[in-house]
Write an enzyme that holds these catalytic residues in place. Structure first.
Site, mmCIF file in Angstrom:
data_model
loop_
_atom_site.group_PDB
_atom_site.id
_atom_site.type_symbol
_atom_site.label_atom_id
_atom_site.label_comp_id
_atom_site.label_asym_id
_atom_site.label_seq_id
_atom_site.Cartn_x
_atom_site.Cartn_y
_atom_site.Cartn_z
ATOM 1 N N LYS A 157 10.540 48.513 50.225
ATOM 2 C CA LYS A 157 11.278 48.071 48.954
ATOM 3 C C LYS A 157 12.335 47.191 49.797
ATOM 4 O O LYS A 157 13.332 46.623 48.811
ATOM 5 C CB LYS A 157 11.544 48.986 48.143
ATOM 6 N N LYS A 171 15.079 48.756 50.942
ATOM 7 C CA LYS A 171 16.071 49.650 50.482
ATOM 8 C C LYS A 171 16.392 50.710 51.447
ATOM 9 O O LYS A 171 15.459 51.232 51.978
ATOM 10 C CB LYS A 171 15.804 50.264 48.946
#
Length: 129
Positions: free
Chosen positions: A44, A46
């Site tokens: 993601k 992240k």
């Protein structure tokens, strides 16, 4: 027993996380937290400050949390709900509508976020000091 599930990264734990976990637990008897793995977060784009293992230990120490399972993909939610016999799926209201497809399998509840606090804000505040 009424089972509740929620999902998240739970990095840089703050009062907003605790409020969400407390309110989620109030909706049932047993709270499962599906915790994003480091690999899933990487996919993601992240990055968590704490490792999955450390975040899991921290969550398991919170009195509202009964079980922590790994979240490894977006697609696992229906399987998690069915395999764990979940009655209520809970997320913050910033995700409102995103998980309505789960209403065929369980109740879906979007809880209001705690105003003025987020992991993103904490990271920004620390960076700007």
């Amino acid at each position: 027993m009424k089972k509740v599930i929620t999902y998240g990264t739970y990095d840089l734990l703050h009062v907003g996380h605790i409020n969400l976990l407390r309110r989620a637990k109030e909706l049932g008897d047993y709270l499962i937290v599906a915790l994003s793995t480091d690999e899933f977060n990487a996919g993601k784009h992240k990055e968590a400050y704490h490792s999955f293992e450390d975040r899991k230990i921290i969550l398991e120490a919170i009195k509202y949390v009964d079980e922590v399972i790994p979240e490894t993909s977006w697609e696992q939610k229906i399987t998690d709900v069915l395999d764990n016999k979940v009655d209520v799926f809970v997320m913050g209201d910033d995700w409102k509508g995103s998980f309505d497809f789960l209403k065929d399998y369980c109740e879906v509840v979007y809880l209001p976020r705690t105003e003025g606090v987020s992991t993103t804000k904490i990271k920004s505040d620390l960076h700007n000091r």
